[in-house]
Design a protein around this motif. Sequence first.
Motif, PDB file in Angstrom:
ATOM      1  N   ARG A 207       0.806  -1.215   0.000  1.00 21.83           N
ATOM      2  CA  ARG A 207       0.000   0.000   0.000  1.00 21.83           C
ATOM      3  C   ARG A 207       0.838   1.262   0.000  1.00 21.83           C
ATOM      4  NH1 ARG A 207      -5.070  -0.398   3.787  1.00 21.83           N
ATOM      5  NH2 ARG A 207      -5.341   1.574   2.686  1.00 21.83           N
ATOM      6  N   VAL A 208       2.131   1.117   0.233  1.00 18.86           N
ATOM      7  CA  VAL A 208       3.038   2.273   0.169  1.00 18.86           C
ATOM      8  C   VAL A 208       4.408   1.729  -0.218  1.00 18.86           C
ATOM      9  CG1 VAL A 208       3.492   2.057   2.663  1.00 18.86           C
ATOM     10  CG2 VAL A 208       4.111   4.165   1.511  1.00 18.86           C
ATOM     11  N   VAL A 209       5.159   2.491  -1.021  1.00 19.95           N
ATOM     12  CA  VAL A 209       6.507   2.078  -1.396  1.00 19.95           C
ATOM     13  C   VAL A 209       7.506   3.032  -0.739  1.00 19.95           C
ATOM     14  CG1 VAL A 209       8.117   1.609  -3.286  1.00 19.95           C
ATOM     15  CG2 VAL A 209       5.646   1.272  -3.629  1.00 19.95           C
ATOM     16  N   MET A 210       8.377   2.467   0.093  1.00 19.27           N
ATOM     17  CA  MET A 210       9.372   3.277   0.798  1.00 19.27           C
ATOM     18  C   MET A 210      10.771   2.909   0.303  1.00 19.27           C
ATOM     19  SD  MET A 210       7.383   2.582   4.371  1.00 19.27           S
ATOM     20  CE  MET A 210       8.816   2.710   5.408  1.00 19.27           C
ATOM     21  N   MET A 211      11.615   3.908   0.200  1.00 18.32           N
ATOM     22  CA  MET A 211      12.977   3.645  -0.293  1.00 18.32           C
ATOM     23  C   MET A 211      14.015   4.319   0.582  1.00 18.32           C
ATOM     24  SD  MET A 211      12.425   4.285  -4.369  1.00 18.32           S
ATOM     25  CE  MET A 211      11.059   5.441  -4.235  1.00 18.32           C
ATOM     26  N   TYR A 212      15.127   3.618   0.762  1.00 18.15           N
ATOM     27  CA  TYR A 212      16.308   4.256   1.318  1.00 18.15           C
ATOM     28  C   TYR A 212      17.352   4.241   0.204  1.00 18.15           C
ATOM     29  CZ  TYR A 212      20.823   4.778   3.450  1.00 18.15           C
ATOM     30  OH  TYR A 212      22.088   5.200   3.702  1.00 18.15           O
ATOM     31  N   MET A 213      17.746   5.428  -0.275  1.00 16.95           N
ATOM     32  CA  MET A 213      18.613   5.525  -1.440  1.00 16.95           C
ATOM     33  C   MET A 213      19.911   6.252  -1.111  1.00 16.95           C
ATOM     34  SD  MET A 213      15.696   6.997  -4.088  1.00 16.95           S
ATOM     35  CE  MET A 213      16.233   6.067  -5.518  1.00 16.95           C
ATOM     36  N   GLU A 214      21.005   5.732  -1.644  1.00 16.49           N
ATOM     37  CA  GLU A 214      22.258   6.488  -1.590  1.00 16.49           C
ATOM     38  C   GLU A 214      22.548   7.083  -2.958  1.00 16.49           C
ATOM     39  OE1 GLU A 214      25.312   4.286   0.481  1.00 16.49           O
ATOM     40  OE2 GLU A 214      24.009   4.153   2.233  1.00 16.49           O
ATOM     41  N   GLY A 215      22.055   6.459  -3.989  1.00 15.07           N
ATOM     42  CA  GLY A 215      22.217   6.956  -5.353  1.00 15.07           C
ATOM     43  C   GLY A 215      21.733   5.867  -6.283  1.00 15.07           C
ATOM     44  N   LEU A 216      21.372   6.262  -7.511  1.00 19.10           N
ATOM     45  CA  LEU A 216      20.982   5.236  -8.465  1.00 19.10           C
ATOM     46  C   LEU A 216      22.249   4.663  -9.087  1.00 19.10           C
ATOM     47  CD1 LEU A 216      18.010   6.913 -10.329  1.00 19.10           C
ATOM     48  CD2 LEU A 216      17.910   5.218  -8.510  1.00 19.10           C
ATOM     49  N   ARG A 217      22.245   3.380  -9.371  1.00 19.40           N
ATOM     50  CA  ARG A 217      23.334   2.831 -10.171  1.00 19.40           C
ATOM     51  C   ARG A 217      22.906   2.936 -11.629  1.00 19.40           C
ATOM     52  NH1 ARG A 217      27.086  -2.441  -9.274  1.00 19.40           N
ATOM     53  NH2 ARG A 217      27.889  -2.547 -11.386  1.00 19.40           N
ATOM     54  N   VAL A 218      23.654   3.687 -12.420  1.00 23.32           N
ATOM     55  CA  VAL A 218      23.244   3.882 -13.810  1.00 23.32           C
ATOM     56  C   VAL A 218      24.367   3.507 -14.762  1.00 23.32           C
ATOM     57  CG1 VAL A 218      21.547   5.666 -13.328  1.00 23.32           C
ATOM     58  CG2 VAL A 218      23.904   6.337 -13.744  1.00 23.32           C
ATOM     59  N   ALA A 219      24.029   2.716 -15.775  1.00 18.80           N
ATOM     60  CA  ALA A 219      24.971   2.456 -16.867  1.00 18.80           C
ATOM     61  C   ALA A 219      24.882   3.625 -17.839  1.00 18.80           C
ATOM     62  CB  ALA A 219      24.629   1.148 -17.557  1.00 18.80           C
ATOM     63  N   SER A 220      23.665   4.115 -18.025  1.00 22.77           N
ATOM     64  CA  SER A 220      23.452   5.318 -18.822  1.00 22.77           C
ATOM     65  C   SER A 220      22.287   6.056 -18.195  1.00 22.77           C
ATOM     66  CB  SER A 220      23.115   4.949 -20.267  1.00 22.77           C
ATOM     67  OG  SER A 220      21.756   4.537 -20.340  1.00 22.77           O
ATOM     68  N   VAL A 221      22.024   7.260 -18.719  1.00 21.36           N
ATOM     69  CA  VAL A 221      20.912   8.024 -18.140  1.00 21.36           C
ATOM     70  C   VAL A 221      19.582   7.335 -18.380  1.00 21.36           C
ATOM     71  CG1 VAL A 221      22.174  10.184 -18.310  1.00 21.36           C
ATOM     72  CG2 VAL A 221      20.610   9.526 -20.156  1.00 21.36           C
ATOM     73  N   ASP A 222      19.543   6.394 -19.290  1.00 24.76           N
ATOM     74  CA  ASP A 222      18.302   5.631 -19.469  1.00 24.76           C
ATOM     75  C   ASP A 222      17.852   5.008 -18.156  1.00 24.76           C
ATOM     76  OD1 ASP A 222      18.301   6.290 -22.083  1.00 24.76           O
ATOM     77  OD2 ASP A 222      19.048   4.365 -22.814  1.00 24.76           O
TER      78      ASP A 222
END
Lengths: 722, 722
Positions: A207-222
């Motif tokens: 019913r709710v989505v919670m996140m703890y983020m340090e940064g996205l891992r990205v291969a490209s901006v896609d």
Amino acid sequence: MSDLNPLFRPKSVALIGASSDPKKYGYWTAKGLIDSKFTGDLYFISRTAAADILGKKPYASISDVPGPVDMAIVGISPKYILPVIQECADKGVKALVVVATGFGETGPEGKELEKKIVAIAQKAGMRIQGPNCMGIFSSPVHLNASTIDLADGPMGLVLQSGNFGIDINFNAKTRGIGYSAWASIGNQMDLRFADFVEYMGQDDATRVVMMYMEGLRVASVDDGRNFLHNARLATLKKPLSAIKIGRSQAGARAAASHTGSLAGSEKIFDAALNQAGVVRVETPQELLDVGEAFARCKKPKGNRIAILTDGGGHGVMATDMAEPLGLDAFVLSEETQKKLRAILMPHCPIKNPVDLAGTPEHDMWVFDRCAEVLLADPEVDGLVIAGLYGGYCDFSEEFRQMEMDVAKSLVERANNSDKPVLMHSMYYAQQPESLTYIRKHGFPVYGSIDSAMRAMGALVGFNSRQEKIKEELAATPPQLPEDRKSKVDAIFKTVRSQNRINLVETEAREVLRAYGFDLPNHLLATSPDEAAKLFTEMGADKVVMKIVSPDILHKTDAGGVILHVDSTAKAREAYNQLIANGRAYKADADVFGVMLTPMLPGGIECIIGSSYDSTFGPSVMFGLGGIFVEVLKDVSFRVAPVNTPEAGRMIREIKGYPMLTGVRGQSGANVPALEEGVSRLSYMVAELSSDVAEVDLNPVFATENGIEIVDARIVLHPTENK
Amino acid sequence: MSDLNPLFRPKSVALIGASSDPKKYGYWTAKGLIDSKFTGDLYFISRTAAADILGKKPYASISDVPGPVDMAIVGISPKYILPVIQECADKGVKALVVVATGFGETGPEGKELEKKIVAIAQKAGMRIQGPNCMGIFSSPVHLNASTIDLADGPMGLVLQSGNFGIDINFNAKTRGIGYSAWASIGNQMDLRFADFVEYMGQDDATRVVMMYMEGLRVASVDDGRNFLHNARLATLKKPLSAIKIGRSQAGARAAASHTGSLAGSEKIFDAALNQAGVVRVETPQELLDVGEAFARCKKPKGNRIAILTDGGGHGVMATDMAEPLGLDAFVLSEETQKKLRAILMPHCPIKNPVDLAGTPEHDMWVFDRCAEVLLADPEVDGLVIAGLYGGYCDFSEEFRQMEMDVAKSLVERANNSDKPVLMHSMYYAQQPESLTYIRKHGFPVYGSIDSAMRAMGALVGFNSRQEKIKEELAATPPQLPEDRKSKVDAIFKTVRSQNRINLVETEAREVLRAYGFDLPNHLLATSPDEAAKLFTEMGADKVVMKIVSPDILHKTDAGGVILHVDSTAKAREAYNQLIANGRAYKADADVFGVMLTPMLPGGIECIIGSSYDSTFGPSVMFGLGGIFVEVLKDVSFRVAPVNTPEAGRMIREIKGYPMLTGVRGQSGANVPALEEGVSRLSYMVAELSSDVAEVDLNPVFATENGIEIVDARIVLHPTENK
């Protein structure tokens, strides 16, 4: 079917590296899997174990498992892991959770190993969570493949740090709330935030989505843009909230040391979360404050809240906190006040906050009667009850009973209302039965007023966040000319053929014009005589003349701009002067000529710009010029593109916005024209993102009639992207 | 001896209204007094009780008590209270705590009753705490005359709300910290915040003074200024922290309903707390976060802190929070990094935060060895340990023992260091013995990172807050001309004789000049010819001419200002024009004439002003003119007077401050001259506070050379104060 169904809804699970040694991870996980009573088939794999593990016969290899295996938890050290991954692939396992550590987080060698694992998995169509993670939990199939004591409930939680998983869970246990889906995603070598957000967005149990983020891992901006897209779609289904650390410069440095994730611009990350409707919070406590309300409360129609209190000071404190959270603790209508007065004694304040001021000590039902009036008031969008409720039971058995009875009635009222109710109680930590009842059957109870108010603030914004996203997803770009791409490609081809990345202003103006920006005519002179001729041709009373050279980008600093040219003679003179200034500034500058444009009457100085973020790609920026940008750093950002309503919010959120509405006797600006310009530029950079790195329209004059782009700069990527 | 010694250090106490009925307040208080083992003589007074109360024989009246009574707690309803107060006065009681309710908080009748009580008390030299309060606690004499279960400790707490006393105490109990002195001060009919702050500031048992404030009760601004003064003196002894509610407009409205205390300007209140060195916090939780650190920690020399963590994410979060709190999570020196690297494995980040990254699971002593290095680093001013400490004990008995041993060593290190150490632990709520040991013998432990960081932020500022106050108390005003008072009195006399409160500009300029402001010459013309003559006499190239009329205050709106007057002919013309404009604006305006001043070359537009706050009296304000004040509301306030360093801080704290240092190629301003001007005005309004209600120097041109006051407006109180 989502790629993550085998993770969260497996029919069969294998634990590779199971152990009967109570000191080992392989034992804790095995125990967790058994204790949680996983609904499917469970297999333990151990190369070494001879005896049963927790009453189950282990297999030496996953290949020995008789039936199919949907998901495997891999607790095998890096040294031995590759053959195990290959075995899983051969077995047809659909998803892995690699809980082992010693991979990318330790350095280049570990990163290489990750690549090899992902290669095997991709070939086999197998998805991987981790490595370096704390596992997974999924309530619908009773799966606890973590070493944490997680309980069932309505919350989805995705974490980049297992420790925060423990931290948040302590707090969740105190609150009596649990998880539908929980994942510690570690190094994200394959599955990333975007995937988990997509799954939890669709998952009915969540019913709710919670996140703890340090940064996205990205291969490209896609990858960044994919996260934004998935988060937007998820917000259309349910509320999202996130901690994103690394906000400060020192914090970003620390985050880089911690996870090695390359940080894009913090401001763009913040904008992206905002654009996706994700409520950003700062601490694990706040994440649960907001998450609990999201999971348990109705979403209010508006921001007008009533505060009902039996602690006058608590009521004032709640009222104080309303405004910065976007809540309106408005003065209740005469009619409602009249109804409240009929319930309450003359000394009780009833304007809002409604202060019971000691009356519950005589009759606790005043809580309920006042809540009835407040929830029935059509002007009230939500109710916060703050103060001492939960403490009356200490007085006597009679009070204890009454506190329970009133609690039951309050719960019924809240459940029958379409408005959210939240409670703060001083007695929260004591966990009196009345509060436990309310939390279990009705609405969240908080131990501090700021928690309750912050949660209400988050609830209040939800509908408008959804509306914004719906509008953005349905938006059509400003009308862009059909032939824009061919025009622009030709310009970029020329620029790149000259080994340049900086467009000269004439080129930048052509690019903008190709995208439908209405710029005044410009002409390029390559001799004094031509300057004179073009001055006449231009037919303007006054023209501005600027040097055009890819080697002179800061034209003003180089004496490369002359204003108020009002005759052929002056045009000739200006030409010579500009060329001389340019040479003096940079002797070997490649000078294309001198540009003439009609001189514009001026307006409110604005800046519209774009930069290319390493996580989210093309972005758009708006600010007022002069001191607003230079001294006050008063600018707003978004991931591009944005529709005109969102561009309008960008414009309105800068502190200097009143300047555009007209102050100090000056006329204001045509804000819709600015919105159109910001939106148009954002669509332009989104479409040209493989080439364009930076755009700077500075200044743009905003007038009553529209906008005039006075100077334009465009910079390309060193090499075309993709 | 402080007036409050009989309250906090009585040798004998009487409880008037004692009861043996366990449902009554008079019983709870009696029980509290007995349970706390009050060190002096204790008497119970009950008009009705025949039998012993809790084993003590009650007296029918205080007059019956054989010995002297220092202090009496009065729990008698308003209806019967007056004779009781009189009896206490007759008995020679030195202080009363009136816990009964039903006085000023209920309306005008109650306020009248309060006045009568205070009159009796004042006549007898008896001081009163309350009414409508929850009592008093004082650890040195083991006095608990409250109904709350308060424990001994180092904190002083003064509250305007008893509920918050309960709220804060729950939290304090969890933290294992208690009070030296505690007072719920209710309606403050006699003793007020200023008195309690004075006492607790001097009280050796009290290491921190904490306040919960809704507003000061002031008969005149002397009360507000007295609070400021006492709080300043207290800060020189120990740290102070306060909640002050009613920050928002809605909150102020709610506070007015709650306590009826007339709110002065929130901005001035905030400034006063700041000037007194009081750390303002928002919630009861924050008050204790800061209070506990104040009571238990050393005060750091500077703001450079080291963060030691075994939870990478927790370390980043702590780092993120540093900057907004004024803390510098700086990159550790090469030397310190080298020492840390010798302790820690290569994968552990050591720049700051220092991340143990899993190593404590093998060797918990890394905590201690790293703490040793960090506390020995002369660049480190304070240490925050964040993460999982307290949770290792769950692994094994060996770990439990080691966690205790390391805790003991950390405590010793912290106690032997002159730097503050604070800890955050995820396992705080579980209260493991290692954390209990640390809290009891060493340093505070917090359950959330923001609490720990906020506390460190408050500690870090303490020394500079003390310095600021010392400097302010030792400050000498700018040199003020000897004859200023006589000059100004003459002007005010004239103004008042004409039933005016608005000074015309010529008068305002004379007042300023009398206080040593260096204003360009002004001359007043009462005819066109005189204007021409005075133009010549002035000897300036250009003059400004303004209409002078007490009925035309907004001269520009009235067309009452003409610039660039550069000839006798134009002076004549301007005179006529100004008079005509004035008449057109207000036909019956009393026009004194037209003022000529030399036209000034311009500079950065500033505003220096003063208003009269209902709580704190004369204040001073600084801002930049134009959009900074009108659009951005970018101004700073102080209670007047301020010395030049404080004026400097006022100037530097506005967002537009960089304007004064020179931006966009413009030259900056002479900031010391601005500081002198702000300080001089602040001393002027402080000295003239019985007359001056408002001053507006707007604009003031700030140039490289100094400041030029271009326009000045002064408004008097309708009647002279006092």
